[in-house]
Design a protein around this motif. Sequence first.
Motif, mmCIF file in Angstrom:
data_model
loop_
_atom_site.group_PDB
_atom_site.id
_atom_site.type_symbol
_atom_site.label_atom_id
_atom_site.label_comp_id
_atom_site.label_asym_id
_atom_site.label_seq_id
_atom_site.Cartn_x
_atom_site.Cartn_y
_atom_site.Cartn_z
ATOM 1 N N ASN A 1 27.335 63.057 50.850
ATOM 2 C CA ASN A 1 28.642 62.411 51.117
ATOM 3 C C ASN A 1 28.651 61.342 49.767
ATOM 4 O O ASN A 1 29.646 61.232 49.147
ATOM 5 N N PHE A 2 27.500 60.921 49.244
ATOM 6 C CA PHE A 2 27.626 60.011 48.211
ATOM 7 C C PHE A 2 27.776 60.798 46.958
ATOM 8 O O PHE A 2 28.791 60.427 46.099
ATOM 9 N N MET A 3 27.373 61.784 47.010
ATOM 10 C CA MET A 3 27.464 62.778 45.822
ATOM 11 C C MET A 3 28.939 62.977 45.551
ATOM 12 O O MET A 3 29.494 63.322 44.367
ATOM 13 N N LYS A 4 29.553 63.562 46.696
ATOM 14 C CA LYS A 4 30.991 64.033 46.506
ATOM 15 C C LYS A 4 31.801 62.903 46.018
ATOM 16 O O LYS A 4 32.658 63.099 45.357
ATOM 17 N N LYS A 5 31.544 61.481 46.579
ATOM 18 C CA LYS A 5 32.336 60.404 46.066
ATOM 19 C C LYS A 5 32.080 60.287 44.709
ATOM 20 O O LYS A 5 33.189 59.911 43.732
ATOM 21 N N SER B 1 33.006 68.095 51.287
ATOM 22 C CA SER B 1 33.051 67.034 52.652
ATOM 23 C C SER B 1 33.111 67.737 53.729
ATOM 24 O O SER B 1 33.988 68.832 53.770
ATOM 25 N N LEU B 2 32.631 67.023 54.754
ATOM 26 C CA LEU B 2 33.124 67.650 56.235
ATOM 27 C C LEU B 2 33.613 66.582 57.131
ATOM 28 O O LEU B 2 33.388 66.674 58.267
ATOM 29 N N GLY B 3 34.073 65.496 56.331
ATOM 30 C CA GLY B 3 34.628 64.556 57.229
ATOM 31 C C GLY B 3 33.743 63.405 57.526
ATOM 32 O O GLY B 3 32.518 63.498 57.613
ATOM 33 N N GLY B 4 34.194 62.097 57.660
ATOM 34 C CA GLY B 4 33.124 60.962 57.806
ATOM 35 C C GLY B 4 32.437 60.846 56.992
ATOM 36 O O GLY B 4 32.887 60.792 55.641
ATOM 37 N N LYS B 5 31.137 60.662 57.190
ATOM 38 C CA LYS B 5 30.179 60.281 56.325
ATOM 39 C C LYS B 5 29.139 61.477 55.862
ATOM 40 O O LYS B 5 28.046 61.374 55.477
ATOM 41 N N TYR C 1 22.612 67.514 51.668
ATOM 42 C CA TYR C 1 23.509 67.269 53.118
ATOM 43 C C TYR C 1 23.520 66.065 53.376
ATOM 44 O O TYR C 1 22.624 65.175 53.121
ATOM 45 N N GLY C 2 24.468 65.492 54.574
ATOM 46 C CA GLY C 2 24.770 64.514 55.161
ATOM 47 C C GLY C 2 25.171 63.229 54.213
ATOM 48 O O GLY C 2 25.755 63.507 53.217
ATOM 49 N N GLY C 3 24.430 62.034 54.353
ATOM 50 C CA GLY C 3 25.069 60.951 53.452
ATOM 51 C C GLY C 3 24.632 60.962 51.986
ATOM 52 O O GLY C 3 25.379 60.692 51.198
ATOM 53 N N GLY D 1 39.495 54.742 42.900
ATOM 54 C CA GLY D 1 38.292 55.508 43.216
ATOM 55 C C GLY D 1 37.813 55.369 44.757
ATOM 56 O O GLY D 1 38.363 54.321 45.294
ATOM 57 N N LYS D 2 36.909 56.012 44.854
ATOM 58 C CA LYS D 2 36.085 55.979 46.333
ATOM 59 C C LYS D 2 35.189 55.035 46.385
ATOM 60 O O LYS D 2 33.987 55.438 45.928
ATOM 61 N N PHE D 3 35.383 53.729 47.104
ATOM 62 C CA PHE D 3 34.406 52.913 47.206
ATOM 63 C C PHE D 3 34.430 52.243 48.540
ATOM 64 O O PHE D 3 35.647 52.253 49.109
ATOM 65 N N PRO D 4 33.327 51.713 49.369
ATOM 66 C CA PRO D 4 32.115 51.999 48.676
ATOM 67 C C PRO D 4 31.510 53.222 48.750
ATOM 68 O O PRO D 4 31.871 54.093 49.356
ATOM 69 N N LEU D 5 30.521 53.494 47.706
ATOM 70 C CA LEU D 5 29.947 54.971 47.723
ATOM 71 C C LEU D 5 28.982 55.332 48.828
ATOM 72 O O LEU D 5 28.676 54.462 49.633
#
Length: 400
Positions: free
Chosen positions: A372-376, A351-355, A367-369, A396-400
């Motif tokens: 970020n989705f995959m990381k969650k 992750s790089l922070g934020g989204k 990369y990007g969104g 868990g981390k929601f929303p994905l």
Amino acid sequence: MNKAKIVIAGAGYGGMNTAVALSKKLGHNEASITLVNKHDYHYQTTWLHEPAAGTMDPDRTRVKISDVLNTNKVNFVQDEVLEIKTDDKKVMLKDGELDYDYLVVSLGAVSETFGIPGVHEHAFTKWTLNGARQVKDHIDAQFANYNNTADPHEGMLTFVVAGAGFTGIEFIGELSERIPELCKKYDVPREKVRLFVVEAAPSALPGFDPELVEYGMNLLESRGVEFKINTPIKEVTASGVIVGEGEEIKSETIVWATGVRGNPVIDQSGFEANRGRIKVEPDLRAPGFDDVFVIGDCALIINEEINRPYPPTAQIAMQMAKTCANNIVTLNKGGSSLESFKPDIKGTVASLGGKEAIGVVGSKKIYGGTANFMKKMIDNRALFILGGPMLTLKKGKFPL
Ligand code: FAD
Ligand code: NAD
């Protein structure tokens, strides 16, 4: 016949998953299983950059052990392991001792400091839940104090991350996202804050896909992060870090992320080890010991394709737990044909922070969104494997 005594030391990704698997595979009459851990909770080590930077409540990262483990089948002991006495088959604790027939060592890692002077005295080195809280509180205090000091000194709002590996990059990603909020909250002009990442190697995230590294560095630089690459830290002092040829970066906040070594209990117990990690046999036992399994960050396994150790990750620790549990069950039933551990590396996402995030999944760069989705998803999957849908929904981390 006496039941075999199985002791699992450490309730991280390796230990918890071993305990859960054994509790499902072994009946009451087949073995007595004991899990010993410093705290009565398990924490998601892979999330710690978030509470450390203050972007997540530390409580989100922890899971009460009794909420996940079947305590009718696994006896939980809250204590600190000091040493393993293999000759006597005993685990020595701060407040007692445990006898074992089979032992699983899953005590995780500590920060590697390479003997660099001043690190222990002046840097934050503990990637634990309490360590993360300490970093966050310190950062907040630096901001709170800034406008209440007659002479705000250089370094008060300079934050240095030592090492641009995945831990350092994930942490600065979170912190750089939080800085605007901290500046607003404490009435501090943004230009007073400096964020450095100091890396000894010729690139950030050495060995990772260069295109993704560039994406990550550009993004972090756009948030004001300054990279000092090819710049080994030589010393840490009360006023900052000495780098390269003797240049000083003044800072009162140095977050140490230059890599890890196995838990000190490994060296303390006299195992043959390399930076606290035991090069385990294919069945995950310590060489020369029929009854001691070593998994997670305390274990060293070689990637034969490149003849280098696999990096210590939660992904591997969880996979090792499965093999380790299967092998203990086999031994307990009197069998001798044990599984060999083969890591199944599905990819790496940071992750790089934020989204924002970067990663490689299979052979695909993301990369990007999307990343970020995959990381969650990866973070939620670890919860699912450990505690099923209930734990995933709760933590868990929601929303994905
Ligand atoms: P841990 O999960 O660290 O657990 C060790 C346990 O032992 C802890 O509960 C600890 O309290 C306990 N313990 C330690 N010493 C003692 C003692 N003396 N007595 C009793 N108990 C003790 N890996 C990935 O695959 N993906 C990621 O995205 C990722 N992100 C990460 C982000 C950060 C910020 C960090 C620091 C690491 C990350 N990693 C990631 C690496 C991953 O966290 C480790 O490889 C993984 O936690 C190792 O699992 P483990 O079971 O060996 O140890
Ligand atoms: P690391 O070993 O991956 O990176 C440490 C970095 O510090 C390296 O780039 C190294 O060159 C640098 N360094 C070493 N000495 C230095 C010095 N004196 N001055 C400046 N830089 C120096 O360690 P890590 O980032 O702590 O990660 C530990 C393990 O956890 C790794 O296996 C990593 O893959 C894993 N991890 C994975 C993720 C993820 O998958 N998202 C996230 C965090 C950690």
